[in-house]
Each structure stands twice: as C-alpha cells, then as structure tokens.
Design an enzyme around this catalytic site. Structure first.
Site, short mmCIF file in Angstrom:
data_model
loop_
_atom_site.label_atom_id
_atom_site.label_comp_id
_atom_site.label_asym_id
_atom_site.label_seq_id
_atom_site.Cartn_x
_atom_site.Cartn_y
_atom_site.Cartn_z
N ARG A 71 0.87 -1.19 0.00
CA ARG A 71 0.00 0.00 0.00
C ARG A 71 0.90 1.23 0.00
O ARG A 71 2.12 1.12 0.15
CB ARG A 71 -1.01 0.01 1.16
CG ARG A 71 -0.60 -0.56 2.48
CD ARG A 71 0.45 0.18 3.24
NE ARG A 71 0.18 1.58 3.39
CZ ARG A 71 1.07 2.50 3.67
NH1 ARG A 71 2.34 2.17 3.84
NH2 ARG A 71 0.75 3.77 3.78
N GLY A 72 0.27 2.40 -0.15
CA GLY A 72 1.04 3.63 -0.30
C GLY A 72 1.19 3.93 -1.78
O GLY A 72 1.56 3.04 -2.56
N ALA A 73 0.89 5.17 -2.17
CA ALA A 73 0.74 5.49 -3.59
C ALA A 73 1.96 5.10 -4.45
O ALA A 73 1.81 4.38 -5.44
CB ALA A 73 0.40 6.97 -3.74
N ASP A 274 -1.84 10.86 -2.17
CA ASP A 274 -2.25 9.83 -3.12
C ASP A 274 -2.53 10.42 -4.50
O ASP A 274 -2.35 9.75 -5.52
CB ASP A 274 -3.48 9.08 -2.62
CG ASP A 274 -3.05 8.04 -1.60
OD1 ASP A 274 -2.81 8.41 -0.45
OD2 ASP A 274 -2.89 6.87 -2.00
N ASN A 284 -5.27 12.40 0.40
CA ASN A 284 -4.37 11.56 1.20
C ASN A 284 -5.25 10.81 2.21
O ASN A 284 -6.47 11.00 2.25
CB ASN A 284 -3.31 12.42 1.90
CG ASN A 284 -2.19 11.57 2.50
OD1 ASN A 284 -1.64 10.70 1.82
ND2 ASN A 284 -1.85 11.80 3.75
N LYS A 285 -4.62 9.97 3.00
CA LYS A 285 -5.35 9.14 3.96
C LYS A 285 -6.36 9.94 4.76
O LYS A 285 -6.07 11.06 5.20
CB LYS A 285 -4.32 8.47 4.89
CG LYS A 285 -4.87 7.61 6.00
CD LYS A 285 -5.80 6.52 5.50
CE LYS A 285 -5.19 5.65 4.43
NZ LYS A 285 -6.20 4.81 3.72
#
Ligand code: MRU
Length: 383
Positions: A71-73, A274, A284-285
C-alpha cells in the site's frame, strides 16, 4: 465510488520469511523483482511479523494491492509496473510464440488482449492513488507499440518496471533533501499522518524521506505519529519504521493532534499524497484534511511530500478525485476483534481531500511548489 473491500483477505501468493538479496540489514524491502517474481513485505502483518508475499502472476499482485499487503501510492505504482511485467511474461508463454521464429499476427493479437485484461485488472484494484494508473500508462506505451515483437515488449516492460522502482528511490531522496531545506529550527517536532515512508514507496519514503533527511542534519528532531484509524498505518508502520532508524517518535491517537498543536508542541506537519490535482488540492489518507485545518488554525506549516507521478494535471480540482470506500469491518473492529454492535451501518472513505489553501508547499523531486499551484505545478511539469 467503487465496490468496498476490506483488508485481510486472501494473500496474493505464498508467504515466505525475509528473502536474501541486495539491500542488506536495516533496509526495508517494500516491493522487489526477483527473477520473475514480485516479492513484497506483507504490510498487513507488520509490526508483529516480518514476512514476505511472493507474487508470480499479475492477479496475485492485484490481490496483494486490494488486500493491502502492499500500500502507499508510490509503492502501488511500482507494484503495478512489476505486475504488468509478470503479465507480459505470462502472455508470451501462453501465446506459445516461439521467440526465435517470431510471432504470427494471431499470437500478437492474443498477447495484446492479455495485456489489456491485466491493465484493467490492476487498474480496478484501488482508485485513489494516481501512481497506479500512471505506471499502467507507462507500461501501455510499450505494449501498444507495433514495431516491437512480443519478446521485445516483454524485455522492455521488465526494464521499465525496474526503472520505475529505481526512479522512485531517487525521487524520494531528492524530496527528502528539498524538504529538509524547509524545516528550520534547533528541535523541530514534525507531526505526520498515515505512513508515507519506505513502506509506501520503493524504499525511502516521501514524508518520512523528509523526516529521514531532517534527522540526518538535526538529530534532535522529534516526530509525532498519528495512529491513523481505521487500519493503523501510523501505529503499525510509521512507528515501526522510525524506531528501526533510531528517530525519536511518539505515537498519538488521531484525535490528540489538536491538543498537541494547541500546546505549541508541533512545529511542522509533513504528509504524503495519493493524488494532487492541478490547483494543488491533495487526496491523502482520511484524517489528513482534519490535520490541515488544525495546522491552519494554529499557524503551523503544512507540507505535502510526493513524487511528480502523484500529480494528476488532468484534474482541475480535488472534488474530481475518486475516493475509495472500503469495507465497514475495518471500522467496526480490527483483525479478529469487533467492538461495534453487530449490524451497525458504517461509512469508511479511505481518503479525504485537503484544499490547496491549507497546503503551505508541495515538495517534489523536481523542486518545491508554492501557491498558486496552478502555476508552480505547471512550471515543475516542464522542468
Ligand atoms: O490506504 P493506504 O495505506 O494505501 O494510504 C496511504 C496514504 O494515504 C499515504 O499517505 C499516501 O499513499 C502517500 S505514500 C508516500
């Protein structure tokens, strides 16, 4: 909206212990290509266990993305590129085209159809991070060329996937250096949200890349890590990464951020992204927007760190960004635990959008963009 999905489903590929290979002790090996297999540290199991998922097909890569083993862009972009390289290998094998004899027209058509299906399958995994469709587009530029044979396409796609990985490492180091130039003071205290670290990239981090670079210059740096409900990327991943590096980190719950800011105990906020739109809005989150409002209220600089592959200049503003909605089970409990009444209705948007007006600067590998972002991001685009 896309169909909701939850973490913790079937693993993409086999689980194995930490693999041997380049990198050495202490290096976080988020996602790597090893002899035709995509190997990822299983982020669902951190920090309790350090185990790796081995993906031998693009479908296994897609599953690892959906279930958030990776995970993570930027890491999603790297994984998608490698997933397409796996798809190309498989399509070449399935077409049974003898590379020595060259492929017939039917073989080439089947080869392209298979890559089209893999592109769609990987695209459909998670909708918000722009690095994922960006990487798929990079790969599509190769597999749609009609001056290459399928065997040549496979070789080119593998090499492009490796390049995306290497470029991300280099970009994050440059972001770190640019960001460190913005963080002044003898003893900065940086608040960060979610995990925008080595685990979210090829291996250095965007927001945590800035933090790493600041720490190299100012060892008295302290970090406040939001735990990041519901999947606890801050508590599980950011705290783990920073502790491994010997960077002073204190974990707080998301709703404590305002308290620490009001007490004058936060000097800067640095987060990842993101997707960033042409006007400087930042997805973003979920929870990042709240932090940005608090930072503005308290006059604390709010920095966004991201590679240019996160910038989507085709969208004029953040309201056009697709926001992923995930399974309610991520909110009602965690793992085997469930603390909410059975049957309660749940909302679970995984991201929110921070308006450009709350963003002090956007730190990229090409330089730092300041408002007005319509101009500064376009300038960086052509630099
Ligand atoms: O749902 P996740 O864990 O993939 O969300 C990750 C984030 O929101 C990160 O902050 C973002 O991708 C930047 S990572 C360098």
């Amino acid at each position: 909206m896309v169909p909701s999905r939850g973490a913790g489903g079937a693993a993409g590929g086999d689980r194995v212990a930490a693999p041997a290979g380049p990198g050495g002790a202490g290096v976080i090996r988020t996602v790597e290509w090893q002899d035709g297999v995509v190997v990822m540290i299983d982020q669902r199991r951190l920090p309790l266990e350090e185990v790796y998922v081995r993906c031998e097909t693009w479908e296994e890569v897609a599953d690892a993305i959906c279930t958030m083993a990776v995970r993570g862009a930027p890491a999603l972009g790297v994984a998608a590129g490698m997933g397409m390289a796996l798809a190309a290998r498989a399509a070449l094998r399935a077409g049974a085209a003898d590379p020595a004899q060259g492929a017939g027209a039917g073989d080439v058509a089947r080869f392209r159809t298979a890559l089209q299906a893999a592109t769609k399958g990987l695209f459909d995994t998670r909708p918000t991070a722009y690095n994922l469709p960006w990487a798929l587009k990079e790969m599509e530029r190769i597999w749609t060329r009609d001056d290459f044979s399928p065997a040549e396409i496979v070789a080119q796609m593998e090499s492009r996937a490796m390049q995306i990985y290497e470029d991300d490492l280099a970009s994050c180091r440059a972001i770190g250096e640019y960001g460190a130039g913005l963080i002044q003071g003898e003893q900065p205290v940086i608040l960060t949200h979610c995990n925008a670290g080595a685990l979210a990239t090829a291996g250095y981090g965007t927001a945590l890349g800035v933090i790493r670079s600041v720490h190299a210059r100012t060892p008295r740096l302290r970090v406040l890590a939001d735990e990041t409900r519901p999947l606890l990327q801050g508590a599980r991943l950011t705290a783990w990464e920073l502790m491994r590096e010997g960077i002073s980190v204190e974990l707080i719950t998301d709703n404590m951020a305002g308290y620490f800011m009001s007490q004058g105990l936060v000097t800067h906020v640095v987060v990842g992204a993101d997707r960033i739109t042409a006007n400087g809005d930042v997805a973003n989150k979920v929870g990042t927007y709240t932090v940005s409002v608090l930072a503005r209220e308290h006059g604390i600089p709010f920095y966004v760190a991201a590679p240019f592959s996160t910038v989507d200049l085709s969208l004029s503003e953040g309201s056009a960004i697709p926001i992923e909605e995930r399974a309610g089970s991520e909110v009602t409990g965690y793992g085997e635990s469930c603390w909410a009444p059975v049957g309660v209705r749940v909302r679970n948007p995984a991201f929110d959008v921070t308006p450009a007006r709350n963003v002090t600067a956007i730190i990229t590998e090409r330089g730092v963009a300041f408002p007005p972002y319509e101009e500064s991001l376009r300038t960086l685009e052509v630099s």
